[in-house]
Design an enzyme around this catalytic site. Structure first.
Site, PDB file in Angstrom:
ATOM      1  N   HIS A 185       0.849  -1.201   0.000  1.00 16.88           N
ATOM      2  CA  HIS A 185       0.000   0.000   0.000  1.00 16.88           C
ATOM      3  C   HIS A 185       0.882   1.247   0.000  1.00 16.88           C
ATOM      4  CE1 HIS A 185      -3.410  -2.592   1.821  1.00 16.88           C
ATOM      5  NE2 HIS A 185      -3.545  -2.469   0.504  1.00 16.88           N
ATOM      6  N   GLU A 188       1.887   3.631   2.986  1.00 15.38           N
ATOM      7  CA  GLU A 188       2.378   3.009   4.221  1.00 15.38           C
ATOM      8  C   GLU A 188       3.909   2.977   4.220  1.00 15.38           C
ATOM      9  OE1 GLU A 188       0.057  -0.621   4.569  1.00 15.38           O
ATOM     10  OE2 GLU A 188      -1.800   0.513   4.296  1.00 15.38           O
ATOM     11  N   HIS A 313       2.773  -3.809   6.750  1.00 11.52           N
ATOM     12  CA  HIS A 313       1.824  -2.736   6.426  1.00 11.52           C
ATOM     13  C   HIS A 313       1.844  -1.758   7.592  1.00 11.52           C
ATOM     14  CE1 HIS A 313      -0.692  -4.462   3.019  1.00 11.52           C
ATOM     15  NE2 HIS A 313       0.080  -5.489   3.325  1.00 11.52           N
ATOM     16  N   GLU A 383       0.850  -4.938  11.034  1.00 12.57           N
ATOM     17  CA  GLU A 383       0.410  -3.539  10.947  1.00 12.57           C
ATOM     18  C   GLU A 383       1.294  -2.783  11.932  1.00 12.57           C
ATOM     19  OE1 GLU A 383      -1.626  -2.366   8.824  1.00 12.57           O
ATOM     20  OE2 GLU A 383      -3.036  -3.941   8.273  1.00 12.57           O
TER      21      GLU A 383
HETATM   22  O1  0X9 Z   1      -6.786  -4.040   4.594  1.00 15.63           O
HETATM   23  C1  0X9 Z   1      -5.631  -4.422   4.420  1.00 15.63           C
HETATM   24  O2  0X9 Z   1      -5.185  -4.731   3.326  1.00 15.63           O
HETATM   25  C2  0X9 Z   1      -4.668  -4.478   5.625  1.00 15.63           C
HETATM   26  N1  0X9 Z   1      -4.793  -3.300   6.419  1.00 15.63           N
HETATM   27  S1  0X9 Z   1      -4.249  -1.863   5.859  1.00 15.63           S
HETATM   28  O3  0X9 Z   1      -4.645  -0.829   6.789  1.00 15.63           O
HETATM   29  N2  0X9 Z   1      -2.669  -1.895   5.839  1.00 15.63           N
HETATM   30  O4  0X9 Z   1      -4.745  -1.673   4.553  1.00 15.63           O
HETATM   31  C3  0X9 Z   1      -5.025  -5.643   6.485  1.00 15.63           C
HETATM   32  C4  0X9 Z   1      -5.084  -6.920   5.775  1.00 15.63           C
HETATM   33  C5  0X9 Z   1      -5.370  -7.985   6.736  1.00 15.63           C
HETATM   34  N3  0X9 Z   1      -6.075  -9.010   6.096  1.00 15.63           N
HETATM   35  C6  0X9 Z   1      -7.393  -9.231   6.297  1.00 15.63           C
HETATM   36  N4  0X9 Z   1      -8.079  -8.602   7.198  1.00 15.63           N
HETATM   37  N5  0X9 Z   1      -7.889 -10.134   5.518  1.00 15.63           N
HETATM   38 ZN    ZN Z   2      -1.688  -1.825   4.092  1.00 18.36          ZN
END
Ligand code: 0X9
Ligand code: ZN
Length: 443
Positions: A185, A188, A313, A383
């Site tokens: 991303h 980030e 991330h 994260e």
């Molecule tokens: O949403 C995402 O891709 C990740 N969080 S972010 O804030 N960095 O965008 C988390 C991905 C974790 N995976 C799932 N929840 N499936």
């Molecule tokens: Zn992310």
């Protein structure tokens, strides 16, 4: 930093209320009338972005402004009876069809610097990352090498640094392998810095007995920037654009696919959008993006040796493990016990919260579900710092780099150590014996 975050948030939530560029720039006066910032001589051209234009149009009513927005132009600024926004030549043609003639048009990326804001210069843009990886590799020729895993939409090389005492570049090795990835991303940026510092840390401490023992037994791959186009876009203009996705042109003015929704395992299920303008757009097909294709090939070429994958991330201070597409736990009880043991141990090391990904929210098509689901590679999403938006969110400032890295050395060493047999984590819950030395200073 707080101020930058708030400005970015305001620019997102309320384009008419916030100036997305410093006061006085691009307010409808011609380039000759205002002092426009010039890019530094060494700034890389923003490949593929030359069609992005700063467009000023007379639009005195909300209906007129809506008509401007309907062309696909993203309105960034309302200035008296005018609006300024970012768009393309095709959008100008659409404006003209509606009888709206632009007052001013300039090539955005030629006028704006393409780098981090001055207070965040410690972060690495793409060119700086390349240089840093080269410098790290040059310090340890018998250990470190660099290779390209693929190219981004805008044709930037996606780089991997490898640490292996017996094999360089793409050469085969039978040693247990681990992969660390950053910046799927764009916004980030701390998730580039942590794996990059890990590379430097391991190389610079390669002669210390514990690190040396670890390096001699493992094949370590560090890929700090999976989405270079998105990163360059996020920082172009000298202000943050809060950009998340890659730089695919979806048409109708929408840009980008969420690379962490594009992997081909349960692709297109919950928590991923089929709408191109969504920030969680899954893309037109699984692995439709060159960036995820590059990761796929990279992993599949080494699927017999890669045992662990960590995708960094930001933010929230969490340690996440599959599944993310389903509330169900993974069905393999022994693997689940190992995941829980590893996540729990790393949670104690960092103070981050360990949990199954879907505890956060359901999301399908992410890197870790695919790596586990398709290849049984133990995969984690970290994260990183900070905990909340109000501590800096995606833009926590330069001071966060060293502190976040120092907090993340132990889990990285722990995973490297476990990469021969991750199931061992559940059998022995003891923490790693390795005692990391915190780093200080930085760029
Ligand atoms: O949403 C995402 O891709 C990740 N969080 S972010 O804030 N960095 O965008 C988390 C991905 C974790 N995976 C799932 N929840 N499936
Ligand atoms: Zn992310």
């Amino acid at each position: 930093m707080q101020r930058v975050w708030l400005a970015a948030a305001l620019a997102l939530c309320s384009p008419s209320a916030a100036l997305a560029a410093p006061d006085g720039y691009f307010d409808g006066r011609s380039a000759a009338e205002v002092e426009l910032p010039r890019p530094p001589a060494t700034a890389p051209a923003a490949a593929g972005l030359d069609s992005r234009l700063w467009i000023v149009v007379r639009a005195p009513t909300k209906q007129a402004r809506t008509a401007v927005a309907d062309t696909g132009i993203s309105i960034e600024q309302v200035y008296g009876d005018r609006v300024g926004g970012i768009g393309t030549r095709a959008m100008i043609d659409r404006l003209k069809e509606q009888g709206l003639a632009p007052i001013h048009v300039s090539e955005l990326d030629r006028l704006l610097p393409a780098d981090f804001p001055p207070e965040d210069q410690a972060y690495h843009n793409y060119q700086e990352l390349r240089k840093e990886l080269e410098a790290i590799a040059a310090r340890a020729p018998g250990l470190a090498s660099i290779f390209v895993i693929g190219h981004s939409h805008q044709n930037r090389e996606i780089l991997a640094l490898r640490l292996n005492t017996d094999a360089a570049g793409r050469q085969k090795s039978g040693k247990p392998a681990i992969a660390f990835m950053g910046t799927h991303h764009a916004r980030e940026h701390l998730s580039t810095e942590v794996p990059l510092m890990l590379a430097a840390y391991l190389v610079d401490k390669r002669n210390e007995p514990e690190i040396s023992a670890l390096l001699s037994r493992r094949d370590i791959f560090i890929l700090p920037m999976i989405n270079p186009d998105g990163v360059e876009h996020d920082i172009s203009g000298g202000f943050y654009r809060m950009h998340r996705k890659n730089m695919r042109e979806n048409g109708r003015g929408s840009i980008g696919v969420d690379l962490n929704r594009n992997y081909g395992f349960h692709w297109g299920e919950g928590g991923a959008s089929d709408r191109p303008d969504s920030d969680i757009y899954r893309g037109p097909a699984p692995f439709s993006e060159p960036e995820t294709q590059a990761v796929k090939s990279f992993v599949e070429e080494r699927k017999d040796t890669i045992k662990i994958l960590l995708s960094y991330h930001t933010f929230s201070e969490l340690i996440l493990y599959p599944w993310g597409h389903s509330y169900d736990p993974i069905p393999d009880a022994e693997a689940l016990a190992a995941y829980r043991a590893m996540a729990g141990t790393m949670g104690r090391m960092t103070g981050y919260t360990p949990q199954q990904s879907s505890e956060l929210y359901i999301a399908s098509g992410d890197t870790t579900d695919w790596a586990w689901g398709a290849h049984r590679i133990f995969s984690f999403t970290f994260e990183l710092t900070p905990k909340t938006m109000w501590d800096g969110g995606f833009y926590p400032g330069a001071d966060a780099i060293n502190t976040t890295f120092n907090n993340n050395i132990r889990p990285a060493l722990y995973l490297i150590e476990l990469a021969d047999d991750p199931y061992r984590a559940a059998r022995t819950l003891s923490q790693t014996q390795l005692k990391p030395t915190p780093v200080s200073g930085g760029r």
